[in-house]
Design a protein around this motif. Structure first.
Motif, short mmCIF file in Angstrom:
data_model
loop_
_atom_site.label_atom_id
_atom_site.label_comp_id
_atom_site.label_asym_id
_atom_site.label_seq_id
_atom_site.Cartn_x
_atom_site.Cartn_y
_atom_site.Cartn_z
N THR A 180 37.56 -22.79 43.87
CA THR A 180 37.36 -21.53 43.15
C THR A 180 37.52 -21.73 41.66
O THR A 180 36.71 -21.24 40.86
CB THR A 180 38.34 -20.46 43.67
N SER B 212 43.98 -24.50 52.04
CA SER B 212 44.11 -23.43 51.04
C SER B 212 44.21 -23.99 49.63
O SER B 212 43.63 -23.43 48.69
CB SER B 212 45.32 -22.53 51.35
N GLN C 33 34.53 -23.55 40.31
CA GLN C 33 33.36 -22.69 40.23
C GLN C 33 33.44 -21.75 39.02
O GLN C 33 32.45 -21.56 38.32
CB GLN C 33 33.21 -21.88 41.52
N LYS C 34 34.63 -21.19 38.77
CA LYS C 34 34.81 -20.34 37.59
C LYS C 34 34.57 -21.12 36.31
O LYS C 34 33.92 -20.63 35.39
CB LYS C 34 36.22 -19.74 37.57
N ALA D 20 40.73 -24.90 48.63
CA ALA D 20 39.93 -23.70 48.37
C ALA D 20 40.24 -23.13 46.99
O ALA D 20 39.33 -22.71 46.26
CB ALA D 20 40.19 -22.65 49.46
N GLU D 21 41.52 -23.12 46.60
CA GLU D 21 41.90 -22.65 45.26
C GLU D 21 41.29 -23.53 44.18
O GLU D 21 40.79 -23.04 43.17
CB GLU D 21 43.42 -22.63 45.11
#
Length: 156
Positions: free
Chosen positions: A103, A96, A106-107, A99-100
């Motif tokens: 993200t 997790s 990607q932003k 994954a954060e």
């Protein structure tokens, strides 16, 4: 005392991990690895410490703090190689968090791709424009990368 053939000097450990001797000493002071002392008071490390230090190196590159790395390594056995199940447990706990981070990356990529060298020269169309630091009301840090939008602050 451990069998010298089954242990590594700090120089050998540095060569095997790619870390500097001073970095290994730092990790030793933080408790990530523990040396025994051989003849002449020379530090000797278990071969399992190669993996512990390699994990620390990778974890730092992924953005984990030294405290997070210490906490994870504290779950592993000392003095011998961890089992596949030990490493799997760490991997599961990191899913997790990774994954954060993905993200967020990607932003960041999306926002920077539209801003760096865009040539718009128009602050009224810029997704990152923050007049009078309005985004600060949403909290500290890079608010637009953390999920806020410039449009969240337009009515001000």
């Amino acid at each position: 005392m451990k069998n010298l053939a089954a242990t590594l000097s700090i120089g050998d450990l540095a060569r095997r991990t790619g870390l500097s001797v001073s970095a290994i000493r730092f990790y030793e002071t933080r408790g990530l690895v523990t040396a025994t002392r051989g003849a002449g008071n020379q530090r000797r490390f278990a071969r399992a410490d190669i993996r512990r230090l390699s994990f620390a190196l990778i974890a730092q590159q992924l953005g984990l703090t030294i405290s997070e790395i210490e906490a994870e390594l504290a779950t592993l056995p000392r003095g011998h190689a961890p089992s596949a199940a030990d490493w799997q447990a760490i991997g599961t706990r990191f899913q997790s968090a990774l994954a954060e981070k993905i993200t967020l990356l990607q932003k960041t990529h999306e926002l920077l791709g539209g801003c760096i060298g865009c040539g718009c020269l128009s602050l009224d169309r810029c997704a990152l424009y923050n007049p009078n630091d309005r985004a600060a009301r949403a909290g500290p840090g890079p608010r637009f990368l953390l999920g806020n939008q410039a449009s969240d602050f337009e009515s001000d």
